[in-house]
Write a protein that holds these residues in place. Sequence first.
Motif, PDB file in Angstrom:
ATOM      1  N   VAL A 189      29.824  37.296  44.059  1.00 14.93           N
ATOM      2  CA  VAL A 189      29.894  35.847  44.158  1.00 14.93           C
ATOM      3  C   VAL A 189      29.996  35.453  45.621  1.00 14.93           C
ATOM      4  O   VAL A 189      30.330  36.271  46.484  1.00 14.93           O
ATOM      5  N   ASP A 213      30.584  27.831  45.104  1.00 12.94           N
ATOM      6  CA  ASP A 213      29.264  28.377  45.397  1.00 12.94           C
ATOM      7  C   ASP A 213      28.136  27.350  45.250  1.00 12.94           C
ATOM      8  O   ASP A 213      28.368  26.149  45.098  1.00 12.94           O
ATOM      9  N   PHE A 243      26.466  31.426  40.407  1.00 14.46           N
ATOM     10  CA  PHE A 243      27.288  32.119  39.412  1.00 14.46           C
ATOM     11  C   PHE A 243      27.127  31.513  38.030  1.00 14.46           C
ATOM     12  O   PHE A 243      26.984  32.240  37.027  1.00 14.46           O
ATOM     13  N   LEU A 289      33.690  39.706  42.238  1.00 10.91           N
ATOM     14  CA  LEU A 289      34.535  38.682  41.623  1.00 10.91           C
ATOM     15  C   LEU A 289      35.927  39.194  41.297  1.00 10.91           C
ATOM     16  O   LEU A 289      36.925  38.517  41.566  1.00 10.91           O
TER      17      LEU A 289
END
Length: 340
Positions: free
Chosen positions: A130, A167, A171, A152
């Motif tokens: 991520v 983000d 994700f 993660l």
Amino acid sequence: MLRLSVKLTSALLSPTFAVLVGLCSVAWLWVQQDYVFESGLELLPSNTSSWRVATALFANHQHFVARDWRKLPNCTIDHLDSVEWRDRFLRDYHLQRPAILRDWRRSWVEHLQAETDREALVQHHGESRVFTALPTELVRDGQKKARTAEVLKDYIAAIPGQRYFFDDGSFMREAGLDQGWETLPGLESLGTFNDWAGNTTSEIAGSETRIRGPALTFSLGGPGQGVAFHIHGDSYNLQLHGRKRWAVYAPGEMTRSGFSRLETFAEWLRKRRAGSDFAPPSWECVQGPGETLYIPEGFYHGTVCVDDCVGIVHQAERLVQGTAFDSFVRSRGRDAAGNF
């Protein structure tokens, strides 16, 4: 020797010694866990999920009362049920003031809450890479440029750390959590959230798979983490776990004490609220799980997590044409979404 032992035992059991030990323990914790204990916090298990909630320690401590960002405000943002939202949102709130929608798509939100519980995320997506960033990087560069890849499960184990998981939509898409998403009622008819038809996975995450759908930002952090003051187009935040504190300034009402993109929102609260030229936010609130908060375009806002926080943000891909903020953004040559 016996007399010395008795005196030593008495000293160890004295109230004065107990107080000294307690103060030393607090000082050690303060140094060793500065990020958490700076504001007198302790993270405890939640009753409803495997994420943690923060409780205040040393509530009577002068340092805590004077500086703590967790001295939470009374909420000045209107809460609406689904009927009120349908009848009043476009008339009384859109582009005018923030609002919170209660119980939006309850069963679907409960499904998302189960999917994003701490244990579920680690079990099903723990190995996913991520994108995280420092809060100051997010405000300066945006989540598409300010990003560092992390695993993660490692990020979750370190919460709250220095970097914040906020983000660019990758994700949600890769984890399949965007399936079944619908634009917030009232906004879907405006044509400004057209990422339903335009965005693809290849444009968002660098993947060759082309799946149409919205660009949904996944936000995950712990107490003290969040994003400093910034502005952009219409957006809304669905809070899934934990509490998030918000401050919102209407256009032209930003406090004269200002803000810096080099400080977090928590730092801003600590440093600037005591100034003589400070003007309180136009609206403040602590958003709870299951609540959806709308922020109008062009309204400065900052956030900080009170507990372990999980949320989803959907931002308009372009501004409402003809508004003052739209004209301002065009004059500055900024992107169509009005990110600052």
